[in-house]
Scaffold this active site. Sequence first.
Site, PDB file in Angstrom:
ATOM      1  N   LYS A 182      -9.533   1.436  -7.693  1.00 58.69           N
ATOM      2  CA  LYS A 182     -10.890   0.896  -7.732  1.00 58.69           C
ATOM      3  C   LYS A 182     -10.861  -0.614  -7.550  1.00 58.69           C
ATOM      4  O   LYS A 182     -10.153  -1.326  -8.263  1.00 58.69           O
ATOM      5  CB  LYS A 182     -11.530   1.236  -9.083  1.00 58.69           C
ATOM      6  CG  LYS A 182     -12.985   0.935  -9.190  1.00 58.69           C
ATOM      7  CD  LYS A 182     -13.805   2.022  -8.523  1.00 58.69           C
ATOM      8  CE  LYS A 182     -15.284   1.758  -8.729  1.00 58.69           C
ATOM      9  NZ  LYS A 182     -16.073   2.166  -7.608  1.00 58.69           N
ATOM     10  N   GLY A 218      -5.627  -3.681 -12.746  1.00 61.95           N
ATOM     11  CA  GLY A 218      -4.405  -3.278 -12.041  1.00 61.95           C
ATOM     12  C   GLY A 218      -4.531  -3.423 -10.539  1.00 61.95           C
ATOM     13  O   GLY A 218      -3.596  -3.854  -9.853  1.00 61.95           O
ATOM     14  N   CYS A 219      -5.684  -3.061 -10.011  1.00 58.89           N
ATOM     15  CA  CYS A 219      -5.904  -3.142  -8.567  1.00 58.89           C
ATOM     16  C   CYS A 219      -5.964  -4.589  -8.108  1.00 58.89           C
ATOM     17  O   CYS A 219      -5.481  -4.924  -7.025  1.00 58.89           O
ATOM     18  CB  CYS A 219      -7.169  -2.379  -8.193  1.00 58.89           C
ATOM     19  SG  CYS A 219      -7.047  -0.629  -8.627  1.00 58.89           S
ATOM     20  N   THR A 220      -6.517  -5.444  -8.924  1.00 56.62           N
ATOM     21  CA  THR A 220      -6.554  -6.868  -8.608  1.00 56.62           C
ATOM     22  C   THR A 220      -5.137  -7.435  -8.618  1.00 56.62           C
ATOM     23  O   THR A 220      -4.755  -8.183  -7.705  1.00 56.62           O
ATOM     24  CB  THR A 220      -7.463  -7.623  -9.598  1.00 56.62           C
ATOM     25  OG1 THR A 220      -8.792  -7.092  -9.482  1.00 56.62           O
ATOM     26  CG2 THR A 220      -7.472  -9.117  -9.319  1.00 56.62           C
ATOM     27  N   ALA A 235      -3.406  -6.223  -5.378  1.00 54.60           N
ATOM     28  CA  ALA A 235      -3.900  -6.935  -4.195  1.00 54.60           C
ATOM     29  C   ALA A 235      -3.448  -8.393  -4.192  1.00 54.60           C
ATOM     30  O   ALA A 235      -3.052  -8.926  -3.149  1.00 54.60           O
ATOM     31  CB  ALA A 235      -5.418  -6.848  -4.125  1.00 54.60           C
TER      32      ALA A 235
END
Length: 168
Positions: free
Chosen positions: A52, A57-59, A62
């Site tokens: 998401k 975690g996704c940030t 990325a």
Amino acid sequence: MSLLSFLGITTGDAPPVGSPAPTPTGTAQDGSSVSFAEVYRSGLVLVYFYPKADTPGCTAQACSLRDAYADLQGEGLTVLGVSIDTPAAQTKFRTKHLIPFTLIADEDGAVAKAFGVPTLLGLAAKRQAFLIRDGNVVWSDLSAATKGQADDVRVALARLRGSPPPSA
């Protein structure tokens, strides 16, 4: 009906290393169409999936790739990030965190399905990563890291070159 299906969890079979890479068409954060087959023609490609946009975690994942992007580009690598988000959410995420690579808005989960990436209720894809060279999968990480994603990719690239892995 299996328990996984009941819970809305889809499973898939990731393409094995050495097999042809899936060639779906996706939608970039700006709404343009992205042919994965065409992107593969540019050389080495990292396709990574994250659950998401703009979650911790996704940030981290990325931003790990963002911070290493110049070096990865120097290796000839093109990066595509994929999540089951809208183009607007991907644009906001990309702008907020200064992400220099294309983000794919996989709203219908078709790209995740093509890669055999498991999803939960069609709302989030499992964190996975694939390196593609000459249209074939040459490396996969079916439990991809967050902060260490770029380091894992660097090690994989070194192995593909037959070089010692970079030191951390």
